[in-house]
Design an enzyme around this catalytic site. Structure first.
Site, PDB file in Angstrom:
ATOM      1  N   ARG A  26      30.395   6.129  26.441  1.00 44.34           N
ATOM      2  CA  ARG A  26      29.334   6.580  25.713  1.00 44.34           C
ATOM      3  C   ARG A  26      29.632   6.232  24.038  1.00 44.34           C
ATOM      4  NH1 ARG A  26      26.711  10.309  29.248  1.00 44.34           N
ATOM      5  NH2 ARG A  26      25.283  10.657  27.762  1.00 44.34           N
ATOM      6  N   ARG A  30      25.690  10.286  19.848  1.00 44.64           N
ATOM      7  CA  ARG A  30      25.554  11.321  18.792  1.00 44.64           C
ATOM      8  C   ARG A  30      26.716  11.683  18.006  1.00 44.64           C
ATOM      9  NH1 ARG A  30      23.310  14.977  23.177  1.00 44.64           N
ATOM     10  NH2 ARG A  30      25.014  14.141  24.268  1.00 44.64           N
ATOM     11  N   ARG A  39      18.041   8.454  15.723  1.00 41.84           N
ATOM     12  CA  ARG A  39      17.493   9.203  16.748  1.00 41.84           C
ATOM     13  C   ARG A  39      16.559  10.322  16.280  1.00 41.84           C
ATOM     14  NH1 ARG A  39      16.033  12.334  19.920  1.00 41.84           N
ATOM     15  NH2 ARG A  39      17.048  13.323  21.663  1.00 41.84           N
ATOM     16  N   ASP A  75      20.172   4.250  29.827  1.00 42.33           N
ATOM     17  CA  ASP A  75      20.647   5.236  30.689  1.00 42.33           C
ATOM     18  C   ASP A  75      20.619   5.023  32.110  1.00 42.33           C
ATOM     19  OD1 ASP A  75      21.131   8.460  29.928  1.00 42.33           O
ATOM     20  OD2 ASP A  75      20.402   8.291  31.778  1.00 42.33           O
ATOM     21  N   TYR A 152      20.575  13.364  40.802  1.00 37.56           N
ATOM     22  CA  TYR A 152      19.738  13.476  39.854  1.00 37.56           C
ATOM     23  C   TYR A 152      18.309  13.717  40.562  1.00 37.56           C
ATOM     24  CZ  TYR A 152      22.808  13.238  36.233  1.00 37.56           C
ATOM     25  OH  TYR A 152      24.080  13.661  35.383  1.00 37.56           O
TER      26      TYR A 152
HETATM   27  O1  CP3 Z   1      28.380   4.238  26.869  1.00 38.25           O
HETATM   28  C1  CP3 Z   1      27.209   3.870  26.083  1.00 38.25           C
HETATM   29  O2  CP3 Z   1      27.492   3.979  24.787  1.00 38.25           O
HETATM   30  C2  CP3 Z   1      26.402   3.260  26.611  1.00 38.25           C
HETATM   31  C3  CP3 Z   1      25.087   4.368  26.628  1.00 38.25           C
HETATM   32  C4  CP3 Z   1      24.981   5.584  27.645  1.00 38.25           C
HETATM   33  C5  CP3 Z   1      24.105   6.519  27.726  1.00 38.25           C
HETATM   34  N1  CP3 Z   1      24.036   7.323  29.054  1.00 38.25           N
HETATM   35  C6  CP3 Z   1      23.562   6.956  26.630  1.00 38.25           C
HETATM   36  C7  CP3 Z   1      23.099   8.475  26.501  1.00 38.25           C
HETATM   37  C8  CP3 Z   1      25.711   5.572  29.083  1.00 38.25           C
HETATM   38  C9  CP3 Z   1      26.744   4.522  29.526  1.00 38.25           C
HETATM   39  C10 CP3 Z   1      25.133   6.415  29.967  1.00 38.25           C
HETATM   40  C11 CP3 Z   1      25.249   6.901  31.247  1.00 38.25           C
HETATM   41  C12 CP3 Z   1      24.849   8.167  31.977  1.00 38.25           C
HETATM   42  N2  CP3 Z   1      23.721   8.721  31.741  1.00 38.25           N
HETATM   43  C13 CP3 Z   1      25.522   8.873  32.723  1.00 38.25           C
HETATM   44  C14 CP3 Z   1      26.930   8.118  33.406  1.00 38.25           C
HETATM   45  C15 CP3 Z   1      28.167   8.308  32.381  1.00 38.25           C
HETATM   46  C16 CP3 Z   1      28.666   9.896  32.281  1.00 38.25           C
HETATM   47  O3  CP3 Z   1      28.756  10.202  31.027  1.00 38.25           O
HETATM   48  O4  CP3 Z   1      29.008  10.206  33.340  1.00 38.25           O
HETATM   49  C17 CP3 Z   1      24.861   9.928  33.156  1.00 38.25           C
HETATM   50  C18 CP3 Z   1      25.405  11.104  33.929  1.00 38.25           C
HETATM   51  C19 CP3 Z   1      23.701  10.173  32.397  1.00 38.25           C
HETATM   52  C20 CP3 Z   1      22.551  10.757  32.396  1.00 38.25           C
HETATM   53  C21 CP3 Z   1      22.429  11.458  31.276  1.00 38.25           C
HETATM   54  N3  CP3 Z   1      21.998  11.053  30.187  1.00 38.25           N
HETATM   55  C22 CP3 Z   1      22.737  12.947  30.931  1.00 38.25           C
HETATM   56  C23 CP3 Z   1      23.074  13.920  31.821  1.00 38.25           C
HETATM   57  C24 CP3 Z   1      22.137  13.150  29.360  1.00 38.25           C
HETATM   58  C25 CP3 Z   1      22.147  14.514  28.656  1.00 38.25           C
HETATM   59  C26 CP3 Z   1      23.564  14.838  28.468  1.00 38.25           C
HETATM   60  C27 CP3 Z   1      23.902  14.169  27.205  1.00 38.25           C
HETATM   61  O5  CP3 Z   1      25.194  13.767  27.240  1.00 38.25           O
HETATM   62  O6  CP3 Z   1      23.279  14.475  26.130  1.00 38.25           O
HETATM   63  C28 CP3 Z   1      21.873  11.901  29.033  1.00 38.25           C
HETATM   64  C29 CP3 Z   1      21.539  11.593  27.530  1.00 38.25           C
HETATM   65  C30 CP3 Z   1      22.197  10.362  26.821  1.00 38.25           C
HETATM   66  N4  CP3 Z   1      22.221   9.096  27.190  1.00 38.25           N
HETATM   67  C31 CP3 Z   1      22.473  10.506  25.430  1.00 38.25           C
HETATM   68  C32 CP3 Z   1      23.059   9.160  25.126  1.00 38.25           C
HETATM   69  C33 CP3 Z   1      23.442   8.792  23.812  1.00 38.25           C
HETATM   70  C34 CP3 Z   1      22.230  11.393  24.563  1.00 38.25           C
HETATM   71  C35 CP3 Z   1      20.684  11.382  24.237  1.00 38.25           C
HETATM   72  C36 CP3 Z   1      20.224  12.010  22.814  1.00 38.25           C
HETATM   73  O7  CP3 Z   1      20.449  11.047  21.970  1.00 38.25           O
HETATM   74  O8  CP3 Z   1      19.805  13.090  22.631  1.00 38.25           O
END
Ligand code: CP3
Length: 349
Positions: A26, A30, A39, A75, A152
């Site tokens: 990740r 943010r 964003r 995502d 999900y």
């Molecule tokens: O690693 C990286 O930098 C690549 C980007 C990446 C994102 N999501 C961007 C993201 C990756 C690899 C993911 C995978 C992801 N997404 C997973 C598996 C990895 C893990 O952490 O377990 C899961 C479960 C998700 C589903 C998801 N996406 C959730 C539950 C959420 C909301 C919770 C949160 O962390 O905010 C997201 C949103 C998300 N995905 C954000 C980012 C940068 C935040 C969005 C924002 O800018 O508000």
């Protein structure tokens, strides 16, 4: 050499490197003010679907933090969406699906025939990012695991106890397998097309496999991860990383499933994982993400402990044990990266 820096790819293959490569799960997110600036002007899904924006935030941590690999900004939820389940990313709540999977006919209605068309925006983002990276570092692509995506699709969002998902696999076992089959088929198409578009390695995020008992993990999660890894690798040589959080009980089975790299959370030790897997796989991890809230010297001590625990030799990719948290100070991430780059040299002499 194709890349200015190919340490990450060499480590995936357990080849010799002069130091341990590092990237951060990740890493495009943010905690970076530069991410938040973009964003502020676009919502999350617009960023994911606009190759120009996705490629820009993908490259930010390479420039700002100095990581040895980029991971395409996207995502895991693009797959359920492409299969016909739309979702909203609700501010400070997380994903919310408009419709969820409840029965056999919901599963039959899922579309796996148009994955490549519907996800063309991801492949365009990969191509553009590769151009912009200009071979500085490799680019990782990823997918959610079928089981994690299924949670999900059934829960309609995040979950604490996964009651609906577990009820589904307990009471409707055949339907659960039918659903996992369809997701698996979609993920194989998706990852194959992502490789075609240019990614250099792929990671399967099985964030929730660890909520299952071992027999259920093997039956409902790993079995499908194995199918994906074997099918994708049958026609491609790019290394595959498997990250099933919380499943130290099955590291040998993950190695048997054909993972090139096993990504570990912080609750297990690299030395134990090395022993359990007989050194067959490279290992990725595994600093507790909360460590980045500690004082600088403590971060260094904890990072050193991990390098020492893996010991001398190749096949270690430094990472956190799960994603970096949004309120971490980017200076702490940079400190970790700089420290690992320097400190790890002595393990590669
Ligand atoms: O690693 C990286 O930098 C690549 C980007 C990446 C994102 N999501 C961007 C993201 C990756 C690899 C993911 C995978 C992801 N997404 C997973 C598996 C990895 C893990 O952490 O377990 C899961 C479960 C998700 C589903 C998801 N996406 C959730 C539950 C959420 C909301 C919770 C949160 O962390 O905010 C997201 C949103 C998300 N995905 C954000 C980012 C940068 C935040 C969005 C924002 O800018 O508000």
């Amino acid at each position: 050499m194709k890349y200015d820096n190919d340490l990450f790819l060499r480590a995936c293959r357990k080849e010799k490197t002069e130091r341990t490569p590092i990237w951060i799960m990740r890493q495009a997110g943010r905690y970076l003010p530069e991410y938040r600036a973009i964003r502020e002007k676009s919502d999350f899904k617009t960023m994911v679907k606009t190759p120009e924006l996705a490629s820009e935030v993908t490259i930010q941590p390479v420039d700002i933090i100095g990581v040895d690999a980029a991971i395409i900004f996207s995502d895991i939820l693009v797959i359920p969406e492409a299969m016909g389940l739309d979702y909203q990313m609700v501010e400070s709540v997380g994903p919310r699906f408009d419709k969820v999977i409840k029965n056999h006919s919901d599963i039959v209605a899922l579309d796996v025939d148009h994955i490549e068309e519907k996800l063309q925006y991801v492949f365009d983002a990969v191509k553009l990012t590769k151009e912009k990276l200009n071979n500085r570092v490799p680019l990782i692509g990823f997918s959610g695991s079928p089981f994690t995506l299924m949670t999900y699709m059934i829960e309609g969002g995040g979950s604490k106890n996964f009651v609906k998902t577990k009820q589904f696999i307990l009471n409707y076992r055949d339907e659960a397998h039918l659903l996992l089959d369809k997701i698996t088929e979609a993920v194989i198409k998706y990852l194959s097309a992502k490789i075609e578009a240019g990614i250099d390695a792929f990671q399967i995020f099985d964030s929730w496999g660890g909520v299952l008992s071992k027999p259920h993990y093997l039956e409902f999660s790993l079995k499908y991860i194995e199918r994906i890894v074997k099918e994708v690798k049958r026609i491609n040589s790019e290394p595959g990383i498997v990250f099933s959080k919380g499943v130290h009980h099955s590291l040998k089975e993950i190695a048997d499933a054909g993972a090139d790299v096993i990504s570990l959370d912080w609750t297990t030790q690299l030395s134990c994982a090395k022993e359990t897997t007989g050194g067959r796989c490279a290992l990725q991890g595994n600093l507790d993400p909360v460590t980045l809230y500690a004082d600088d010297e403590v971060i260094k001590t904890e990072a050193k402990r991990i390098l020492e625990n893996f010991g001398k030799g190749n096949g270690h990719i430094f990472n956190l044990g799960h994603g970096i948290l949004p309120s971490v100070d980017p200076a702490k991430a940079k400190l970790l990266v700089d420290f690992v780059k320097e400190e790890s040299r002595k393990y590669h002499e």
